[in-house]
Each structure stands twice: as structure tokens, then as C-alpha cells.
Design an enzyme around this catalytic site. Sequence first.
Site, PDB file in Angstrom:
ATOM      1  N   SER A  95     -12.411   6.240  -6.418  1.00 53.12           N
ATOM      2  CA  SER A  95     -13.562   7.149  -6.409  1.00 53.12           C
ATOM      3  C   SER A  95     -13.795   7.720  -7.806  1.00 53.12           C
ATOM      4  CB  SER A  95     -13.279   8.280  -5.407  1.00 53.12           C
ATOM      5  OG  SER A  95     -13.646   9.531  -5.929  1.00 53.12           O
TER       6      SER A  95
ATOM      7  N   VAL B 141     -21.024   6.816  -0.084  1.00 51.71           N
ATOM      8  CA  VAL B 141     -22.279   7.339   0.462  1.00 51.71           C
ATOM      9  C   VAL B 141     -22.599   6.833   1.886  1.00 51.71           C
ATOM     10  CG1 VAL B 141     -23.627   5.611  -0.831  1.00 51.71           C
ATOM     11  CG2 VAL B 141     -24.743   7.658  -0.037  1.00 51.71           C
TER      12      VAL B 141
ATOM     13  N   THR C 294      -5.128   6.469   0.479  1.00 52.55           N
ATOM     14  CA  THR C 294      -6.409   6.538   1.207  1.00 52.55           C
ATOM     15  C   THR C 294      -6.465   5.499   2.324  1.00 52.55           C
ATOM     16  OG1 THR C 294      -7.386   5.065  -0.445  1.00 52.55           O
ATOM     17  CG2 THR C 294      -7.770   7.424  -0.745  1.00 52.55           C
TER      18      THR C 294
ATOM     19  N   TYR D 273     -13.052   6.567 -14.434  1.00 50.53           N
ATOM     20  CA  TYR D 273     -12.974   5.381 -13.560  1.00 50.53           C
ATOM     21  C   TYR D 273     -13.496   4.139 -14.285  1.00 50.53           C
ATOM     22  CZ  TYR D 273     -13.983   2.395  -9.472  1.00 50.53           C
ATOM     23  OH  TYR D 273     -14.046   1.357  -8.569  1.00 50.53           O
TER      24      TYR D 273
ATOM     25  N   ARG E  49     -24.744  13.888  -9.855  1.00 50.43           N
ATOM     26  CA  ARG E  49     -23.289  14.026  -9.958  1.00 50.43           C
ATOM     27  C   ARG E  49     -22.784  13.437 -11.275  1.00 50.43           C
ATOM     28  NH1 ARG E  49     -19.914  11.470  -5.073  1.00 50.43           N
ATOM     29  NH2 ARG E  49     -20.668   9.641  -6.163  1.00 50.43           N
TER      30      ARG E  49
ATOM     31  N   ASP F 137       0.843  -1.196   0.000  1.00 50.79           N
ATOM     32  CA  ASP F 137       0.000   0.000   0.000  1.00 50.79           C
ATOM     33  C   ASP F 137       0.875   1.241   0.000  1.00 50.79           C
ATOM     34  OD1 ASP F 137      -2.175   1.981   0.778  1.00 50.79           O
ATOM     35  OD2 ASP F 137      -3.285   0.107   0.953  1.00 50.79           O
TER      36      ASP F 137
ATOM     37  N   SER G 278     -18.875  -2.338 -11.077  1.00 52.77           N
ATOM     38  CA  SER G 278     -20.135  -2.239 -11.825  1.00 52.77           C
ATOM     39  C   SER G 278     -20.129  -0.984 -12.698  1.00 52.77           C
ATOM     40  CB  SER G 278     -21.316  -2.190 -10.860  1.00 52.77           C
ATOM     41  OG  SER G 278     -21.138  -1.118  -9.952  1.00 52.77           O
TER      42      SER G 278
ATOM     43  N   ASP H  28       4.342   1.744  -4.152  1.00 54.76           N
ATOM     44  CA  ASP H  28       3.331   2.283  -5.051  1.00 54.76           C
ATOM     45  C   ASP H  28       3.190   1.341  -6.235  1.00 54.76           C
ATOM     46  OD1 ASP H  28       2.113   4.028  -7.155  1.00 54.76           O
ATOM     47  OD2 ASP H  28       2.370   5.552  -5.593  1.00 54.76           O
TER      48      ASP H  28
ATOM     49  N   ARG I 149     -29.180   0.983  -6.303  1.00 56.61           N
ATOM     50  CA  ARG I 149     -27.886   0.337  -6.148  1.00 56.61           C
ATOM     51  C   ARG I 149     -28.078  -1.062  -5.565  1.00 56.61           C
ATOM     52  NH1 ARG I 149     -26.716   3.754  -8.994  1.00 56.61           N
ATOM     53  NH2 ARG I 149     -25.211   5.438  -8.828  1.00 56.61           N
TER      54      ARG I 149
HETATM   55  N1  LIG Z   1     -15.861   0.013  -2.234  1.00 53.67           N
HETATM   56  C1  LIG Z   1     -16.645  -0.260  -3.258  1.00 53.67           C
HETATM   57  O1  LIG Z   1     -17.880  -0.196  -3.161  1.00 53.67           O
HETATM   58  C2  LIG Z   1     -16.048  -0.685  -4.575  1.00 53.67           C
HETATM   59  C3  LIG Z   1     -16.916  -0.924  -5.654  1.00 53.67           C
HETATM   60  C4  LIG Z   1     -16.376  -1.301  -6.873  1.00 53.67           C
HETATM   61  C5  LIG Z   1     -15.003  -1.489  -7.009  1.00 53.67           C
HETATM   62  N2  LIG Z   1     -14.174  -1.230  -5.955  1.00 53.67           N
HETATM   63  C6  LIG Z   1     -12.734  -1.430  -6.156  1.00 53.67           C
HETATM   64  O2  LIG Z   1     -12.216  -2.209  -5.090  1.00 53.67           O
HETATM   65  C7  LIG Z   1     -10.857  -1.817  -4.820  1.00 53.67           C
HETATM   66  C8  LIG Z   1     -10.700  -1.441  -3.351  1.00 53.67           C
HETATM   67  O3  LIG Z   1     -11.555  -0.332  -3.087  1.00 53.67           O
HETATM   68  P1  LIG Z   1     -11.781   0.247  -1.620  1.00 53.67           P
HETATM   69  O4  LIG Z   1     -13.202   0.650  -1.521  1.00 53.67           O
HETATM   70  O5  LIG Z   1     -11.209  -0.686  -0.617  1.00 53.67           O
HETATM   71  O6  LIG Z   1     -10.909   1.583  -1.706  1.00 53.67           O
HETATM   72  P2  LIG Z   1      -9.858   2.192  -0.668  1.00 53.67           P
HETATM   73  O7  LIG Z   1      -9.539   3.563  -1.158  1.00 53.67           O
HETATM   74  O8  LIG Z   1     -10.333   2.036   0.727  1.00 53.67           O
HETATM   75  O9  LIG Z   1      -8.615   1.238  -0.869  1.00 53.67           O
HETATM   76  C9  LIG Z   1      -7.662   1.411  -1.902  1.00 53.67           C
HETATM   77  C10 LIG Z   1      -6.282   1.190  -1.296  1.00 53.67           C
HETATM   78  O10 LIG Z   1      -5.310   1.323  -2.340  1.00 53.67           O
HETATM   79  C11 LIG Z   1      -4.239   2.132  -1.857  1.00 53.67           C
HETATM   80  N3  LIG Z   1      -3.624   2.790  -2.998  1.00 53.67           N
HETATM   81  C12 LIG Z   1      -4.137   3.801  -3.756  1.00 53.67           C
HETATM   82  N4  LIG Z   1      -3.262   4.153  -4.708  1.00 53.67           N
HETATM   83  C13 LIG Z   1      -2.174   3.339  -4.559  1.00 53.67           C
HETATM   84  C14 LIG Z   1      -0.940   3.221  -5.247  1.00 53.67           C
HETATM   85  N5  LIG Z   1      -0.637   4.031  -6.275  1.00 53.67           N
HETATM   86  N6  LIG Z   1      -0.061   2.280  -4.843  1.00 53.67           N
HETATM   87  C15 LIG Z   1      -0.342   1.480  -3.788  1.00 53.67           C
HETATM   88  N7  LIG Z   1      -1.490   1.557  -3.078  1.00 53.67           N
HETATM   89  C16 LIG Z   1      -2.400   2.473  -3.475  1.00 53.67           C
HETATM   90  C17 LIG Z   1      -4.894   3.127  -0.906  1.00 53.67           C
HETATM   91  O11 LIG Z   1      -3.985   3.711  -0.011  1.00 53.67           O
HETATM   92  C18 LIG Z   1      -5.926   2.234  -0.231  1.00 53.67           C
HETATM   93  O12 LIG Z   1      -5.383   1.597   0.890  1.00 53.67           O
HETATM   94  C19 LIG Z   1     -10.552  -0.684  -5.793  1.00 53.67           C
HETATM   95  O13 LIG Z   1      -9.948  -1.223  -6.952  1.00 53.67           O
HETATM   96  C20 LIG Z   1     -11.924  -0.148  -6.141  1.00 53.67           C
HETATM   97  O14 LIG Z   1     -11.929   0.503  -7.394  1.00 53.67           O
HETATM   98  C21 LIG Z   1     -14.664  -0.835  -4.744  1.00 53.67           C
END
Ligand SMILES: NC(=O)c1ccc[n+]([C@@H]2O[C@H](COP(=O)([O-])OP(=O)(O)OC[C@H]3O[C@@H](n4cnc5c(N)ncnc54)[C@H](O)[C@@H]3O)[C@@H](O)[C@H]2O)c1
Length: 357
Positions: free
Chosen positions: A104, A215, A48, A171, A316, A44, A144, A79, A239
Site C-alpha cells: 500500500s 479502492v 495482510t 512505494y 492523497r 507468508d 505502475s 518473513d 486507472r
Molecule cells: N493489488 C494491486 O493492484 C497491485 C498493483 C501493483 C503491484 N502490486 C504488487 O503485487 C504484490 C501482491 O500484492 P497484493 O495486492 O496481493 O497485496 P496483499 O497485501 O494482499 O499481499 C501481500 C502478501 O505479502 C505478505 N507479506 C507482507 N509482508 C511480508 C513479509 N515481510 N514476509 C512475508 N510475507 C509478507 C502479506 O501477509 C500478504 O499475504 C505486491 O508486491 C504488490 O506491491 C499489487
Amino acid sequence: MIETVEAQLRANPRRWLVTGVAGFIGSHLAEQLLALGQEVVGLDNFETGTHANLEALVRGAVARGAADADDRLHVIEADVRDFDGVLAACEGVDHVLHHAAVASVPRTIAEPLDAFAVNVDGTFNVLEAARQAGARSLVHASSSAVYGDCPGEPETGAQLEQRIGRPLSPYAAHKHVAEVLGLATTRSFGLPVAALRYFNIVGARQDPNGAYAAVIPKWVALLAKGEQPAIFGDGLNTRDFCPVEDVVQANLLAATWPERASADQRERPGDPSEAVFNVGLGGRTTLLELYEMIHAGMVELGAPCEGLAPRHEDPRAGDIVHSRADISRAREQLGYAPRRSMQAALRATMKWLLNPS
Ligand SMILES: NC(=O)c1ccc[n+]([C@@H]2O[C@H](COP(=O)([O-])OP(=O)(O)OC[C@H]3O[C@@H](n4cnc5c(N)ncnc54)[C@H](O)[C@@H]3O)[C@@H](O)[C@H]2O)c1
């Protein structure tokens, strides 16, 4: 099916790489893997994600009987845009669960260059590093959002993996490109790659703060202070909310699926959408209904929000209107069977947000 997979993993522990481990979903993946006795490398950059999530996931695994969880979690601050860092993290890894991303929709509009580099280049780095390191399988988080303007099936409005629309945001485009890169990696190099299209995921440890908060945590945090949440649009958007525990289940099933699938299933040529699976509950909840559920729950938990109605703001940019998963493919091919209701997940989320631990 998941019970069998979990028992097999317990009996023969493996090494997993979870990217995005300090985030919402990544932290739940790592917690469950540690609880099952696995070795976990977590990568990580803490963009975020938080150290508090790492501490909480270890506490969670310990509470579930994995006293040595901390010793089996190896966190690497790196990274996904740095190929060498990702390759080092992949060393000796059996399975990769790629969840690091700019997650996001609005942030991919506000910061398009950065978001593309993380979501597309970063995903390619993870695919390529996993292949070079000889991983057995890779699962990555799609969304989705790739359904874009596709209205879903005429009868139910549910989305089937085979049919997507045009992307409504950067996205959505990133996630689609990532899926295509995964499919090409399987075809050209033989690494089994599965993309999981998550719908709206619910659970503890989702960040309630900042302009890009999702949300549910955002509304809960506002109601907890007696402040009025905003609904973008008329609130009739729908949703499919899915507990994070079921996302974890889908990941374990998808990562181990190549071992269970017949050679015929694994090598089925032709249909590039075969290794893409919807992950949701198949439900349909309007934002107004969601608000009512959260509001009632928060009043019951003692929050000072009785009688507080939401205010409405303009829709949005980039938001999908209706979103509902058809989960037949995940059920049939992966053996995915959701174990938790949306209500139970919501309740757990509210309790955690009121008292993070
Ligand atoms: N939460 C949802 O409802 C949802 C829905 C659809 C898809 N997703 C996907 O699931 C995955 C996880 O989402 P989440 O909700 O846990 O988000 P989150 O932001 O809580 O987790 C993402 C993690 O990735 C890390 N990160 C970001 N950029 C980085 C980089 N360049 N290098 C290394 N680490 C990095 C952040 O620090 C964070 O810990 C993502 O791919 C997201 O697009 C989530």
C-alpha cells in the site's frame, strides 16, 4: 500461448515458490498452479494475508478438478526479511513468484523503515536465495507506481516500459530499486528475473478492511452497508483496471519465458528495461466511472445503496494522476493476451465480497 504453457506444465509438473501466498494476488497464483497439478511452496508472514485466503485457494483448486490440491501446497510461515527462512523455502524450487510486500502506498509513507525492509531488503533476500538455491527463473511484482510523474505517451497517455518518471512515494522508489536489483542479478549471476509492472488489479480476496484497503473492495464493502464511499480528488484520475486472472497468466508466461526465448533475446545486452513488462488491459477508467459501475452493480445485487453519491476528499499524497498500460511488449515478447474484461472481473469481485467463499 498461455494454453500451450499450461499444457506443458500439466504434462511436466514443477515446484514453485509463491511469496505472499496468503494475500490477494499470491492466493490466485497458488490456486492456478495447484489446478495445473504443480507443487507449490507458499511463504507468508500473514501481515495482510489470511488463512481464509489459503483455505479459499485450495477450495478453488479442488473445485477445478485438483482433488489433491491440499497435499501439494506447503505453507511456510516466514518473513522475507529473514534470509535463512527464504533460503529454506527456495530449496528444490524451479520458479519463484515473489509477491510478499508492503503493498500500500500510504503504508509505505506511514511506516517507512518497515516498508523499506520488506520491499527492498526482502526482495533482495528472495533474489539471492533463489540464485543460491539454483532456481530456473524468478518473477517479481513491480507496479505502475514506478512511472511516477511520467505523463505517458503524448497520443494515448499510455506508459511504455522504457520511460519512467520520478517516484511519488516510497512505494514507487522501493519497486524501482527492486527492479534494478533483479536486473543486476540476471546480469551478474545469470538467473533470469522478470519484473511485472501491475496496474490496478481487480479480483476476489482483496482485503476490504482497514485504513490501507484498495479502492474497489473498500467501496464495495461500504456500499454493501449503505455507507458513502470517499473519492480522493475530483474523481477524474484514471486507472487501468486489470483482472487478477490476467496477472496469473502474465506470471506463468514470464516464469517460463527464458525456456522459449532465443539465446539472443535472453542475453540481449544494453537495455536494462528488457525484462520489465507492463501488466494491465490498456484501458482508461476514471474513478467516477468506476464508482458508477460499482454502484450500479451493487444496486443490482440488492445492496441498500440506491441514489448514494460519493463524497470527495482532498487528493492523497503519493497518488498518480493518470495511469494506463501499453501492453505491447508483454504481448509481443511473452505472448500475453488478456482473457477477461474489467467488467467481468468487477462483477466477480462484488459477488465474492458480498458472499466470501
Ligand atoms: N493489488 C494491486 O493492484 C497491485 C498493483 C501493483 C503491484 N502490486 C504488487 O503485487 C504484490 C501482491 O500484492 P497484493 O495486492 O496481493 O497485496 P496483499 O497485501 O494482499 O499481499 C501481500 C502478501 O505479502 C505478505 N507479506 C507482507 N509482508 C511480508 C513479509 N515481510 N514476509 C512475508 N510475507 C509478507 C502479506 O501477509 C500478504 O499475504 C505486491 O508486491 C504488490 O506491491 C499489487
